[in-house]
Design a protein around this motif. Structure first.
Motif, PDB file in Angstrom:
ATOM      1  N   MET A  11     -17.344  32.149 -26.040  1.00  0.00           N
ATOM      2  CA  MET A  11     -16.606  32.183 -24.789  1.00  0.00           C
ATOM      3  C   MET A  11     -17.493  32.759 -23.705  1.00  0.00           C
ATOM      4  O   MET A  11     -18.245  33.686 -23.931  1.00  0.00           O
ATOM      5  CB  MET A  11     -15.352  33.031 -24.949  1.00  0.00           C
ATOM      6  CG  MET A  11     -14.387  32.419 -25.932  1.00  0.00           C
ATOM      7  SD  MET A  11     -13.013  33.449 -26.364  1.00  0.00           S
ATOM      8  CE  MET A  11     -12.456  34.047 -24.813  1.00  0.00           C
ATOM      9  N   LEU A  12     -17.378  32.217 -22.522  1.00  0.00           N
ATOM     10  CA  LEU A  12     -18.196  32.644 -21.407  1.00  0.00           C
ATOM     11  C   LEU A  12     -17.430  33.640 -20.569  1.00  0.00           C
ATOM     12  O   LEU A  12     -16.312  33.389 -20.175  1.00  0.00           O
ATOM     13  CB  LEU A  12     -18.553  31.429 -20.543  1.00  0.00           C
ATOM     14  CG  LEU A  12     -19.275  31.705 -19.266  1.00  0.00           C
ATOM     15  CD1 LEU A  12     -20.701  32.127 -19.593  1.00  0.00           C
ATOM     16  CD2 LEU A  12     -19.290  30.469 -18.418  1.00  0.00           C
ATOM     17  N   ALA A  13     -18.037  34.778 -20.318  1.00  0.00           N
ATOM     18  CA  ALA A  13     -17.451  35.754 -19.408  1.00  0.00           C
ATOM     19  C   ALA A  13     -18.356  35.833 -18.202  1.00  0.00           C
ATOM     20  O   ALA A  13     -19.510  36.214 -18.306  1.00  0.00           O
ATOM     21  CB  ALA A  13     -17.363  37.118 -20.083  1.00  0.00           C
ATOM     22  N   SER A  15     -19.709  37.211 -14.710  1.00  0.00           N
ATOM     23  CA  SER A  15     -19.719  38.392 -13.862  1.00  0.00           C
ATOM     24  C   SER A  15     -20.458  38.034 -12.595  1.00  0.00           C
ATOM     25  O   SER A  15     -21.349  37.207 -12.599  1.00  0.00           O
ATOM     26  CB  SER A  15     -20.405  39.556 -14.573  1.00  0.00           C
ATOM     27  OG  SER A  15     -21.735  39.229 -14.871  1.00  0.00           O
ATOM     28  N   GLN A  50     -16.021  26.330 -21.624  1.00  0.00           N
ATOM     29  CA  GLN A  50     -16.673  27.303 -22.503  1.00  0.00           C
ATOM     30  C   GLN A  50     -17.648  26.601 -23.443  1.00  0.00           C
ATOM     31  O   GLN A  50     -17.421  25.457 -23.838  1.00  0.00           O
ATOM     32  CB  GLN A  50     -15.626  28.051 -23.315  1.00  0.00           C
ATOM     33  CG  GLN A  50     -14.675  28.845 -22.452  1.00  0.00           C
ATOM     34  CD  GLN A  50     -13.568  29.488 -23.263  1.00  0.00           C
ATOM     35  OE1 GLN A  50     -13.459  29.293 -24.475  1.00  0.00           O
ATOM     36  NE2 GLN A  50     -12.743  30.258 -22.599  1.00  0.00           N
ATOM     37  N   ARG A 160     -16.835  34.236 -32.272  1.00  0.00           N
ATOM     38  CA  ARG A 160     -16.524  34.260 -30.847  1.00  0.00           C
ATOM     39  C   ARG A 160     -17.310  35.375 -30.176  1.00  0.00           C
ATOM     40  O   ARG A 160     -17.642  36.365 -30.799  1.00  0.00           O
ATOM     41  CB  ARG A 160     -15.036  34.500 -30.620  1.00  0.00           C
ATOM     42  CG  ARG A 160     -14.181  33.397 -31.177  1.00  0.00           C
ATOM     43  CD  ARG A 160     -12.707  33.683 -30.969  1.00  0.00           C
ATOM     44  NE  ARG A 160     -11.919  32.657 -31.606  1.00  0.00           N
ATOM     45  CZ  ARG A 160     -11.530  31.537 -31.028  1.00  0.00           C
ATOM     46  NH1 ARG A 160     -11.865  31.295 -29.796  1.00  0.00           N
ATOM     47  NH2 ARG A 160     -10.802  30.661 -31.673  1.00  0.00           N
ATOM     48  N   GLY A 161     -17.573  35.185 -28.906  1.00  0.00           N
ATOM     49  CA  GLY A 161     -18.262  36.207 -28.146  1.00  0.00           C
ATOM     50  C   GLY A 161     -18.258  35.873 -26.678  1.00  0.00           C
ATOM     51  O   GLY A 161     -17.707  34.860 -26.257  1.00  0.00           O
ATOM     52  N   ARG A 162     -18.861  36.731 -25.906  1.00  0.00           N
ATOM     53  CA  ARG A 162     -18.942  36.557 -24.455  1.00  0.00           C
ATOM     54  C   ARG A 162     -20.393  36.448 -24.039  1.00  0.00           C
ATOM     55  O   ARG A 162     -21.222  37.235 -24.482  1.00  0.00           O
ATOM     56  CB  ARG A 162     -18.266  37.711 -23.741  1.00  0.00           C
ATOM     57  CG  ARG A 162     -16.786  37.773 -24.019  1.00  0.00           C
ATOM     58  CD  ARG A 162     -16.116  38.746 -23.075  1.00  0.00           C
ATOM     59  NE  ARG A 162     -14.696  38.797 -23.302  1.00  0.00           N
ATOM     60  CZ  ARG A 162     -13.816  37.960 -22.777  1.00  0.00           C
ATOM     61  NH1 ARG A 162     -14.213  36.993 -21.999  1.00  0.00           N
ATOM     62  NH2 ARG A 162     -12.551  38.056 -23.023  1.00  0.00           N
ATOM     63  N   PRO A 164     -22.513  36.803 -20.818  1.00  0.00           N
ATOM     64  CA  PRO A 164     -22.470  37.199 -19.409  1.00  0.00           C
ATOM     65  C   PRO A 164     -23.396  36.334 -18.560  1.00  0.00           C
ATOM     66  O   PRO A 164     -24.540  36.087 -18.924  1.00  0.00           O
ATOM     67  CB  PRO A 164     -22.928  38.650 -19.426  1.00  0.00           C
ATOM     68  CG  PRO A 164     -23.744  38.781 -20.662  1.00  0.00           C
ATOM     69  CD  PRO A 164     -23.173  37.796 -21.659  1.00  0.00           C
TER      70      PRO A 164
END
Length: 170
Positions: A11-13, A15, A50, A160-162, A164
């Motif tokens: 998953m894309l987070a 910022s 994503q 799953r992960g982010r 940044p």
């Protein structure tokens, strides 16, 4: 031991740090103009899609899945078999001052967390951006990104992960 089922979704987070500059500290007027522009028109980053490596089976020797942001192609290497599904590159839209030059920064690697405490690593994150990206005349820039998911032979599961994404005015 037979192949194990592996499903990964990163998953894309997004910022959007737009660091403020000291208006009194600049030696020339350009620094002040840049800081004023940033304050007037902050950058906004939106995740459209994503990053998803889809489903694969991993044998005892492990392997990797790579997503190319230019073509969207998925390449498997090592002891990895495609189980179908639809792999998707990440898509990000940036909005801000029309025509402004921006810098997009992705991490060198990101660790994804799986069930049962296991992890997998995404490395080699790349975009389809030119060397000097700019927002369009409408103040928008859309880009794709992909990377390489490295899978150990014993690490089955749903990961799953982010990731940044930092975008700054140049």
């Amino acid at each position: 031991m037979g192949p194990r089922l592996f499903l990964a979704l990163a998953m894309l987070a997004a910022s959007t740090p737009v660091s403020a500059q000291c208006l009194l500290c600049g030696a020339d007027g350009a620094s002040g103009a840049s800081a004023a522009r940033q304050a007037e028109m902050p950058l906004r980053v939106e995740v459209e899609t994503q990053l998803d490596f889809s489903r694969v089976a991993v044998g005892a020797m492990g392997g990797a899945v790579e997503l190319d942001p230019l073509s969207g192609a998925r390449r498997l290497s090592g002891d990895v078999v495609d189980l179908g599904g639809f792999a998707v590159t990440g898509i990000v839209t940036v909005t801000g001052e029309p025509g402004a030059a921006v810098r997009v920064i992705l991490p060198t690697s990101v660790d994804l967390e799986g069930d049962r405490g296991r992890s997998a690593r995404v490395s080699g994150l790349v975009t389809n951006l030119s060397a000097a990206p700019r927002l369009g005349s409408d103040g928008r820039l859309q880009f794709r990104f992909g990377g390489r998911l490295q899978i150990a032979g014993l690490d089955d599961g749903d990961y799953r992960g982010r990731i940044p994404v930092t975008v700054e005015y140049e």
